[in-house]
Design a protein around this motif. Sequence first.
Motif, PDB file in Angstrom:
ATOM      1  N   GLY A 224       0.794  -1.415  -0.108  1.00  0.00           N
ATOM      2  CA  GLY A 224       0.073   0.119  -0.111  1.00  0.00           C
ATOM      3  C   GLY A 224       0.862   1.227  -0.126  1.00  0.00           C
ATOM      4  O   GLY A 224       0.461   2.533  -0.099  1.00  0.00           O
ATOM      5  N   THR A 225       2.122   1.250   0.289  1.00  0.00           N
ATOM      6  CA  THR A 225       3.039   2.423   0.340  1.00  0.00           C
ATOM      7  C   THR A 225       3.687   2.513  -0.987  1.00  0.00           C
ATOM      8  O   THR A 225       4.738   3.455  -0.889  1.00  0.00           O
ATOM      9  CB  THR A 225       3.934   2.480   1.662  1.00  0.00           C
ATOM     10  N   GLY A 226       3.714   1.554  -1.884  1.00  0.00           N
ATOM     11  CA  GLY A 226       4.362   1.444  -3.331  1.00  0.00           C
ATOM     12  C   GLY A 226       3.786   2.627  -4.252  1.00  0.00           C
ATOM     13  O   GLY A 226       3.056   3.201  -3.760  1.00  0.00           O
ATOM     14  N   PHE A 227       4.467   2.389  -5.280  1.00  0.00           N
ATOM     15  CA  PHE A 227       3.787   3.331  -6.404  1.00  0.00           C
ATOM     16  C   PHE A 227       2.586   3.193  -6.774  1.00  0.00           C
ATOM     17  O   PHE A 227       1.706   4.314  -6.690  1.00  0.00           O
ATOM     18  CB  PHE A 227       4.847   2.769  -7.583  1.00  0.00           C
ATOM     19  N   ILE A 228       1.848   2.045  -7.007  1.00  0.00           N
ATOM     20  CA  ILE A 228       0.603   1.998  -7.574  1.00  0.00           C
ATOM     21  C   ILE A 228      -0.219   2.068  -6.132  1.00  0.00           C
ATOM     22  O   ILE A 228      -1.319   2.954  -6.122  1.00  0.00           O
ATOM     23  CB  ILE A 228       0.332   0.702  -8.262  1.00  0.00           C
TER      24      ILE A 228
ATOM     25  N   ALA B  10       0.890  -3.996 -17.971  1.00  0.00           N
ATOM     26  CA  ALA B  10       2.144  -3.592 -18.871  1.00  0.00           C
ATOM     27  C   ALA B  10       3.117  -2.802 -17.946  1.00  0.00           C
ATOM     28  O   ALA B  10       3.091  -2.896 -16.799  1.00  0.00           O
ATOM     29  CB  ALA B  10       1.716  -2.612 -19.832  1.00  0.00           C
ATOM     30  N   ARG B  11       4.160  -2.402 -18.790  1.00  0.00           N
ATOM     31  CA  ARG B  11       5.212  -1.598 -17.854  1.00  0.00           C
ATOM     32  C   ARG B  11       4.447  -0.249 -17.410  1.00  0.00           C
ATOM     33  O   ARG B  11       4.219   0.496 -18.326  1.00  0.00           O
ATOM     34  CB  ARG B  11       6.521  -1.388 -18.955  1.00  0.00           C
ATOM     35  N   ILE B  12       4.687  -0.190 -16.101  1.00  0.00           N
ATOM     36  CA  ILE B  12       3.937   1.016 -15.603  1.00  0.00           C
ATOM     37  C   ILE B  12       4.987   2.339 -15.338  1.00  0.00           C
ATOM     38  O   ILE B  12       5.962   2.064 -14.822  1.00  0.00           O
ATOM     39  CB  ILE B  12       3.343   0.628 -14.039  1.00  0.00           C
ATOM     40  N   PHE B  13       4.623   3.348 -15.587  1.00  0.00           N
ATOM     41  CA  PHE B  13       5.304   4.494 -15.398  1.00  0.00           C
ATOM     42  C   PHE B  13       4.618   5.910 -14.890  1.00  0.00           C
ATOM     43  O   PHE B  13       3.313   5.638 -15.020  1.00  0.00           O
ATOM     44  CB  PHE B  13       6.194   4.878 -16.926  1.00  0.00           C
TER      45      PHE B  13
ATOM     46  N   TYR C  30       0.545   4.248 -17.883  1.00  0.00           N
ATOM     47  CA  TYR C  30       0.599   5.451 -17.151  1.00  0.00           C
ATOM     48  C   TYR C  30       0.158   4.988 -15.657  1.00  0.00           C
ATOM     49  O   TYR C  30      -1.077   4.364 -15.824  1.00  0.00           O
ATOM     50  CB  TYR C  30       0.041   6.922 -17.644  1.00  0.00           C
ATOM     51  N   VAL C  31       0.564   5.217 -14.662  1.00  0.00           N
ATOM     52  CA  VAL C  31       0.089   4.909 -13.200  1.00  0.00           C
ATOM     53  C   VAL C  31      -1.438   4.976 -12.994  1.00  0.00           C
ATOM     54  O   VAL C  31      -1.859   4.331 -12.368  1.00  0.00           O
ATOM     55  CB  VAL C  31       1.109   5.452 -12.184  1.00  0.00           C
ATOM     56  N   ALA C  32      -2.056   6.350 -13.451  1.00  0.00           N
ATOM     57  CA  ALA C  32      -3.274   6.721 -12.992  1.00  0.00           C
ATOM     58  C   ALA C  32      -4.203   5.516 -13.725  1.00  0.00           C
ATOM     59  O   ALA C  32      -5.194   5.095 -13.456  1.00  0.00           O
ATOM     60  CB  ALA C  32      -3.629   8.039 -13.316  1.00  0.00           C
ATOM     61  N   ASP C  33      -3.759   5.220 -15.045  1.00  0.00           N
ATOM     62  CA  ASP C  33      -4.579   4.329 -15.989  1.00  0.00           C
ATOM     63  C   ASP C  33      -4.461   2.874 -14.975  1.00  0.00           C
ATOM     64  O   ASP C  33      -5.326   2.128 -15.133  1.00  0.00           O
ATOM     65  CB  ASP C  33      -4.055   4.177 -17.257  1.00  0.00           C
TER      66      ASP C  33
ATOM     67  N   ASN D 294      -5.337  -8.269 -19.395  1.00  0.00           N
ATOM     68  CA  ASN D 294      -4.275  -7.143 -19.608  1.00  0.00           C
ATOM     69  C   ASN D 294      -4.736  -5.785 -19.246  1.00  0.00           C
ATOM     70  O   ASN D 294      -5.770  -5.407 -19.915  1.00  0.00           O
ATOM     71  CB  ASN D 294      -3.960  -7.409 -21.180  1.00  0.00           C
ATOM     72  N   VAL D 295      -3.649  -5.084 -19.141  1.00  0.00           N
ATOM     73  CA  VAL D 295      -3.789  -3.637 -18.488  1.00  0.00           C
ATOM     74  C   VAL D 295      -2.786  -2.876 -19.276  1.00  0.00           C
ATOM     75  O   VAL D 295      -1.514  -3.001 -18.944  1.00  0.00           O
ATOM     76  CB  VAL D 295      -4.040  -3.421 -17.080  1.00  0.00           C
ATOM     77  N   SER D 296      -3.377  -2.111 -20.261  1.00  0.00           N
ATOM     78  CA  SER D 296      -2.102  -1.226 -20.751  1.00  0.00           C
ATOM     79  C   SER D 296      -2.930  -0.251 -21.626  1.00  0.00           C
ATOM     80  O   SER D 296      -4.073  -0.038 -21.773  1.00  0.00           O
ATOM     81  CB  SER D 296      -1.528  -2.010 -22.059  1.00  0.00           C
ATOM     82  N   ASP D 297      -2.290   1.009 -21.741  1.00  0.00           N
ATOM     83  CA  ASP D 297      -2.801   2.057 -22.528  1.00  0.00           C
ATOM     84  C   ASP D 297      -2.495   1.824 -24.003  1.00  0.00           C
ATOM     85  O   ASP D 297      -2.009   0.883 -24.413  1.00  0.00           O
ATOM     86  CB  ASP D 297      -1.767   3.515 -22.401  1.00  0.00           C
ATOM     87  N   ASP D 298      -3.273   2.559 -24.774  1.00  0.00           N
ATOM     88  CA  ASP D 298      -3.476   2.092 -26.447  1.00  0.00           C
ATOM     89  C   ASP D 298      -1.999   2.093 -26.875  1.00  0.00           C
ATOM     90  O   ASP D 298      -1.139   3.111 -26.517  1.00  0.00           O
ATOM     91  CB  ASP D 298      -4.420   2.760 -26.911  1.00  0.00           C
ATOM     92  N   ASP D 299      -1.642   1.371 -27.757  1.00  0.00           N
ATOM     93  CA  ASP D 299      -0.387   1.339 -28.611  1.00  0.00           C
ATOM     94  C   ASP D 299      -0.345   2.512 -29.558  1.00  0.00           C
ATOM     95  O   ASP D 299      -1.341   2.756 -30.348  1.00  0.00           O
ATOM     96  CB  ASP D 299      -0.398  -0.308 -29.324  1.00  0.00           C
TER      97      ASP D 299
END
Length: 332
Positions: free
Chosen positions: A32-36, A194-197, A235-238, A257-262
């Motif tokens: 819970g204290t991590g990035f996401i 996917a790769r989260i940023f 993106y982390v919010a998505d 699967n979770v990712s923003d559009d390509d």
Amino acid sequence: MTDLEKEDIKKIAESDLNWQKLKNKRIMISGGTGFIGSLMLDVFRYRNFRYGDGIRVISLSRSGGTSDETVEYIKHDITKPVDYAYNIDYIIHLASNTHPKQYADDPIGTITTNIFGCNNLLKLAVEKKARFLLASSVEIYGQGSEVPMNEQYCGYIDCNQARSGYNEAKRTCESLCQSYRKKYGVNVVIARLARIFGADKKNDTKAMSQFIEKAVSREDIILKSKGNQRYSYCYVADAVSAIIKVLLDGIDGEAYNVSDDDEKKSLGEYAEYMAKLAGKKVIYQLENNPSVSKSTYALINTEKIKKLGWMPMYSVSEGLNRTYKIYKERSL
């Protein structure tokens, strides 16, 4: 907290998710204290403050924290059994090493945090009759393919490398989920991220994070390949909005699967994009390793989660731009 971060929290919290299912519910979150996790907790705080949802969160992490009206922080090593006296409605397993340096520095911890943590929380899910969400990863697909991978794809992983511990641990966690579901009837859903940023507060050694760091520091970006790699990003919010969507509306036993559009951009093109934001350039320093310059594909198909009604709020480029601006604002 910057204005853009507040905007992300508000946008998630006011999005068209089935919030009624969380009304007066208790959620346990590992990491819970991590990035996401930290962003997710802020979303739940907003829901309680703005809409009186009465969401109560138990955050498990090695660092603990100072509890408030929404979150009860508990300092706990998730590789140890979890005891909790009260009812729990939902459990989310986020805790994990998530980037290359962590895999290299702590390969055993990478495996045990994922697998032992998952097993301990699944045991708790049996006891509490709680719905369980596993945060899995695109890494379970291994080397990937040029065609975007759907949830049925099974890729090759060389298990005789320490770096593969993360991939194999996530695969094992998914198998554990299905095993607990079959034997004990645990209600399980899986989000393959996917790769989260985004604007993480901790040092992250993933390539995209390094591009952002160099841009914010107004340094040239160094690429040790031709940059032909093609990956899916989120993106982390998505990522947070998708995890909540899967938690509330995902079908029992299913992975999403979770990712923003390509955007059809390569790793090198994203490096060029970040360098341009900072008025700098990308320097290509090819290594004397023929494998480095080969294109690598790890693209995931998101049709399944979109059929649930989820859509990303941002494109990858928009997320990178926001991240850059957040870091710049933090440095003022």
